[in-house]
Write an enzyme that holds these catalytic residues in place. Structure first.
Site, short mmCIF file in Angstrom:
data_model
loop_
_atom_site.label_atom_id
_atom_site.label_comp_id
_atom_site.label_asym_id
_atom_site.label_seq_id
_atom_site.Cartn_x
_atom_site.Cartn_y
_atom_site.Cartn_z
N ASP A 114 -36.15 2.26 -33.10
CA ASP A 114 -36.76 2.29 -34.42
C ASP A 114 -36.34 1.02 -35.17
O ASP A 114 -36.86 -0.05 -34.90
CB ASP A 114 -36.25 3.59 -35.08
CG ASP A 114 -36.98 3.98 -36.33
OD1 ASP A 114 -38.20 4.21 -36.25
OD2 ASP A 114 -36.34 4.08 -37.39
N ASP A 170 -35.98 15.41 -31.40
CA ASP A 170 -35.91 16.62 -32.21
C ASP A 170 -36.41 16.42 -33.64
O ASP A 170 -36.54 15.31 -34.13
CB ASP A 170 -34.45 17.07 -32.32
CG ASP A 170 -33.64 16.14 -33.24
OD1 ASP A 170 -33.69 14.92 -33.03
OD2 ASP A 170 -32.99 16.63 -34.19
#
Ligand code: 5GP
Ligand code: MG
Length: 190
Positions: A114, A170
């Site tokens: 990211d 998740d």
């Protein structure tokens, strides 16, 4: 919570990578990695380092497709600071014994790249303790979000800037066990 549980799939907007697509991606990556390290394993240790928890499924599938002698280590990272905005400081837990990594070819295995802060910091640490090489393998890459310069050596898929779950990823610790990668419905996290 969970009192009216039906199916995890009802919380998903769309599936972006199916099980079959992930499996061929893993075949491709395993081939690339095997090619890259085929010669060096004759001289040096080849060590895969999985960044938990998100990469646990990815690395488990990937190593079973590698036709190479290798060692596998696990560590955990977390960014700390305010709860919504990363401070840019990365905290590492369970770092492997430095002796085991000296002069080894290290491959860092991540679920998703990211900002790049986590892997930037980890690469720096592995170089400092004397790894022979440090390379990066990520299942997913969100280049639009990058804030530090980082070179990816082995990449599964490039993705847009959207929140993904499944195949290890998740939301609040849930959805990791989905066997595909999906976009979560906005109503679930807003
Ligand atoms: P960074 O590259 O910013 O240091 O950290 C990447 C980490 O942010 C990933 O390992 C993952 O834990 C989390 N992350 C980034 N994007 C997503 C996403 O779309 N879904 C999930 N579940 N986690 C994400
Ligand atoms: Mg991660």
């Amino acid at each position: 919570m969970n009192s009216n549980f039906k199916s995890l799939s009802q919380d998903l907007e769309s599936v972006i990578f199916s099980e079959a697509e992930i499996d061929s991606m893993l075949d491709r990556l395993a081939k690339e990695i095997t090619e890259r390290y085929r010669e060096s394993v004759l001289e040096r240790k080849f060590v895969l380092v999985s960044v938990l928890k998100g990469s646990f499924i990815f690395i488990a599938d990937l190593v079973r497709k590698l036709d190479l002698p290798c060692e596998v280590f696990f560590l955990r990272t977390s960014s700390y600071g305010s709860s919504t905005v990363s401070s840019g400081t990365v905290n590492v837990e369970g770092f492997p014994d430095a002796d085991k990594l000296k002069n080894a070819d290290v491959l860092l295995v991540e679920d998703i790249l990211d900002s790049g802060r986590t892997l930037y910091k980890l690469s720096e640490i592995f170089r400092t303790i004397g790894a022979h090489s440090v390379r990066i393998c990520t299942m997913l890459d969100k280049p639009a979000r990058r804030v530090v310069p980082i070179e990816v050596d082995f990449k599964g898929f490039e993705v847009e800037d959207q929140f993904l779950v499944g195949f290890g990823l998740d939301y609040n610790e849930i959805y990791r066990n989905l066997p595909y990668i999906a976009v979560l419905k906005k109503e679930i996290y807003s």
